[in-house]
Design an enzyme around this catalytic site. Structure first.
Site, short mmCIF file in Angstrom:
data_model
loop_
_atom_site.label_atom_id
_atom_site.label_comp_id
_atom_site.label_asym_id
_atom_site.label_seq_id
_atom_site.Cartn_x
_atom_site.Cartn_y
_atom_site.Cartn_z
N TYR A 1 -10.82 0.58 10.48
CA TYR A 1 -12.47 1.39 9.77
C TYR A 1 -12.62 0.61 8.98
O TYR A 1 -13.89 0.79 8.16
CB TYR A 1 -11.74 2.98 9.36
CG TYR A 1 -10.62 2.92 8.42
CD1 TYR A 1 -10.07 2.65 7.74
CD2 TYR A 1 -10.08 3.81 9.01
CE1 TYR A 1 -9.20 2.29 6.62
CE2 TYR A 1 -7.92 3.74 8.38
CZ TYR A 1 -8.10 3.49 7.41
OH TYR A 1 -7.40 3.99 6.88
N LYS A 2 -11.78 -0.65 8.58
CA LYS A 2 -12.34 -1.74 7.65
C LYS A 2 -13.48 -2.91 7.96
O LYS A 2 -14.46 -2.39 8.26
CB LYS A 2 -11.31 -2.13 6.78
CG LYS A 2 -10.75 -1.27 6.52
CD LYS A 2 -9.15 -1.55 5.61
CE LYS A 2 -7.79 -1.29 4.96
NZ LYS A 2 -8.33 -0.13 3.89
N ARG B 1 -12.48 -3.05 -7.42
CA ARG B 1 -12.66 -3.86 -5.82
C ARG B 1 -14.21 -4.01 -5.81
O ARG B 1 -15.01 -3.07 -5.24
CB ARG B 1 -11.95 -3.70 -5.03
CG ARG B 1 -10.77 -3.40 -5.78
CD ARG B 1 -9.54 -2.93 -3.89
NE ARG B 1 -9.76 -2.13 -3.45
CZ ARG B 1 -9.10 -1.24 -1.96
NH1 ARG B 1 -7.97 -2.15 -2.17
NH2 ARG B 1 -10.10 -0.37 -1.88
N ASP C 1 1.48 -5.73 7.79
CA ASP C 1 0.64 -5.18 8.41
C ASP C 1 -0.65 -5.97 7.71
O ASP C 1 -1.17 -6.13 6.79
CB ASP C 1 0.78 -3.89 6.51
CG ASP C 1 -0.88 -2.74 5.83
OD1 ASP C 1 -1.61 -2.88 6.98
OD2 ASP C 1 0.11 -2.12 5.69
N PHE D 1 0.91 -1.06 0.38
CA PHE D 1 0.22 -0.39 -0.21
C PHE D 1 1.10 1.92 -0.17
O PHE D 1 1.81 0.95 0.58
CB PHE D 1 -0.54 -0.10 1.05
CG PHE D 1 -2.24 1.38 1.08
CD1 PHE D 1 -3.41 1.28 0.65
CD2 PHE D 1 -1.48 1.98 1.96
CE1 PHE D 1 -3.90 1.99 0.54
CE2 PHE D 1 -2.61 3.08 1.66
CZ PHE D 1 -4.04 2.86 1.25
C1 LIG Z 1 -2.32 -1.97 3.81
C2 LIG Z 1 -2.82 -0.61 3.47
N1 LIG Z 1 -1.95 0.06 5.15
C3 LIG Z 1 -2.36 1.09 5.18
C4 LIG Z 1 -3.56 2.19 5.08
C5 LIG Z 1 -3.97 3.08 5.27
O1 LIG Z 1 -3.60 3.66 6.85
P1 LIG Z 1 -3.99 5.18 7.84
O2 LIG Z 1 -5.46 4.59 8.04
O3 LIG Z 1 -2.21 5.58 8.01
O4 LIG Z 1 -4.09 6.27 6.31
C6 LIG Z 1 -4.45 1.48 4.20
C7 LIG Z 1 -5.86 1.87 3.58
O5 LIG Z 1 -6.09 2.56 3.52
C8 LIG Z 1 -4.05 0.13 3.85
O6 LIG Z 1 -4.65 -0.23 3.17
N1 LIG Z 2 -8.38 5.10 4.56
C1 LIG Z 2 -9.21 5.37 3.42
C2 LIG Z 2 -8.92 7.03 2.97
O1 LIG Z 2 -8.97 7.47 4.28
C3 LIG Z 2 -9.74 6.82 2.42
C4 LIG Z 2 -10.45 6.79 1.33
C5 LIG Z 2 -9.43 5.51 1.37
C6 LIG Z 2 -9.13 5.15 1.96
C7 LIG Z 2 -8.70 3.83 2.34
O2 LIG Z 2 -8.71 2.81 3.29
C8 LIG Z 2 -8.07 2.83 1.26
C9 LIG Z 2 -8.17 1.33 1.37
N2 LIG Z 2 -7.31 0.77 2.17
C10 LIG Z 2 -7.40 0.60 0.30
O3 LIG Z 2 -7.30 -0.73 0.12
O4 LIG Z 2 -6.90 1.06 -1.04
#
Ligand SMILES: Cc1ncc(COP(=O)(O)O)c(C=O)c1O
Ligand SMILES: Nc1c(O)cccc1C(=O)C[C@H](N)C(=O)O
Length: 405
Positions: free
Chosen positions: A228-229, A377, A203, A126
């Protein structure tokens, strides 16, 4: 025919009633297939937050910090760790964002391997993971070794040989890949990383609450993930981090704040890390976020991660079969592993015109997301996705693709 099959699967679904435990939304949504980005709000969260506002914040005021709130990062951490991550108590806290947790753990891991110069991650990780690793490498003058796994396949121990060696300090991968949903072999990879004397940070953003995770048995050193997922903690809910007992007392993270200090209210000179995993904390906890995470974790725990996984497999399997029947003839390809046990709870369907099609689907009330370069997705959240959502989405996608040629 397919709609009838999906309805039958809904009727037989032992988790079907969980949808009612979430706020219903409105008629603008025909199918919600984006719980892998943002889970739905549990009704219990509304009640728990109101309760906090009235009884704790509203009535007990500042006393709530010592009566309830300061303990929440470790209390909710243990609730999450012991049920969803199979981590013994005392190794998980809920705090910050995944990005910040990653930074803390990767920096701490590098410090545990002084003299070693390399960090390993993969090109499909990511974006935030890649950027954090790049930042740490430049901050510490280390070298980044990029693994290039197949885009649709998981990372296996065998792929690691070219990037691991005596200079490897830390390795970090996503357990479930955000693009393809491919599952990496956590235990096998962790063992290979340990064979060269390095440490691993996992992760778990796309695994926590979606598929079984067994951090202690895999002997993972560190892990992070968002809530949050599939844990339905809400937008911007605090993340979690895990530090294995084996490395805790030598673990020093870089954001030394008072909440991670031993006896914070002594207000003493000099930073002295708190005992145990609490030293991973930094500043004032996000109380409303923690309360929401707690409710999300409770729902997942009550439903049971094995039942959640079984439904996740059944949902993605139906989605794959519908894709093969109705979308493959229109030029779509599957961007996720074909075998259910190799993928998490979303599937990616690739099409050269994927971005525009995803936008049109969303405009039609079928909420999906698009990930570059060409992936639509379909996120299947077992507590809230219905089998009948899938034919609705696939038929709409097929109609849109046929209409645009
Ligand atoms: C694998 C992964 N790592 C990290 C994040 C995001 O991290 P953060 O919550 O700090 O934006 C996401 C999705 O947003 C993710 O899918
Ligand atoms: N964390 C997100 C956000 O703050 C805005 C929009 C999307 C997200 C997501 O969670 C994206 C997600 N982690 C992904 O797998 O693409």
């Amino acid at each position: 025919m397919t709609r009838r099959l999906a309805r039958q699967l809904d009727e037989q679904d032992p988790l079907a009633d969980y949808l009612d435990r979430f706020l219903p939304g409105d008629d603008s949504v025909r199918a919600y297939l984006d719980g892998n980005s943002l889970g739905r709000p549990p009704k219990a969260t509304v009640a728990a937050i109101e309760d906090c506002l009235h009884k704790q914040w509203g009535t007990r005021l500042i006393r709530s910090w010592t009566e309830e709130w300061l303990a929440l990062p470790t209390v909710v951490g243990d609730e999450l760790g012991t049920t969803v991550l199979r981590a013994a108590p005392g190794q998980t806290v809920v705090a910050d964002s995944t990005t910040v947790c990653l930074y803390k753990l990767l920096r701490a891991a590098c410090a545990l391997r002084p003299g070693r110069t390399e960090i390993v991650t993969d090109v499909h990780n990511f974006p935030t993971d890649r950027y954090v690793v790049e930042g740490i490498a430049s901050e510490l003058g280390m070298t980044l070794r990029w693994l290039e796994p197949p885009i649709r396949g998981g990372i296996t121990p065998e792929l690691l040989a070219p990037v691991l060696g005596a200079q490897t300090a830390v390795v970090t991968f996503s357990h479930v890949a955000y693009q393809s949903a491919a599952i990496a072999d956590m235990a096998g990879i962790t063992a290979r990383v340990h064979d060269v004397g390095a440490l691993v940070v996992w992760d778990l953003c796309h695994s926590a609450g979606a598929i079984p995770v067994d951090l202690d048995t895999a002997r993972a050193d560190f892990a992070v993930g968002c809530t949050y997922k599939y844990l339905n903690g809400g937008p911007g809910a605090p993340a979690f981090l895990y530090v294995n007992h084996a490395v805790q007392e030598r673990f020093h993270q870089p954001i030394q704040g008072w909440i991670g200090r031993a006896d914070p209210f002594a207000m003493a000179q000099g930073y002295l890390p708190a005992p145990g995993v609490s030293r991973a904390l930094s500043g004032t906890p996000n109380v409303l976020g923690l309360i929401a995470v707690r409710e999300g974790v409770r729902l997942v725990t009550e439903a049971g991660i094995e039942r959640i996984r079984a439904k996740g497999i059944a949902l993605t399997e139906l989605a794959v079969r519908l894709t093969e029947q109705h979308l493959a003839p229109l030029g779509f390809t599957l961007g996720s592993p074909r075998r259910a046990e190799d993928r998490g709870n979303h599937i990616t369907i690739c099409h050269p015109n994927g971005k525009a099609l995803a936008e049109q689907l969303t405009a039609a009330g079928i909420l999906v997301d698009f990930r570059e370069p060409d992936g639509i997705r379909f996120g299947c959240s077992p507590l809230t996705t219905r089998f009948s959502d899938l034919p609705v989405a696939v038929e709409a996608l097929a109609d849109l693709a046929s209409a645009t040629g």
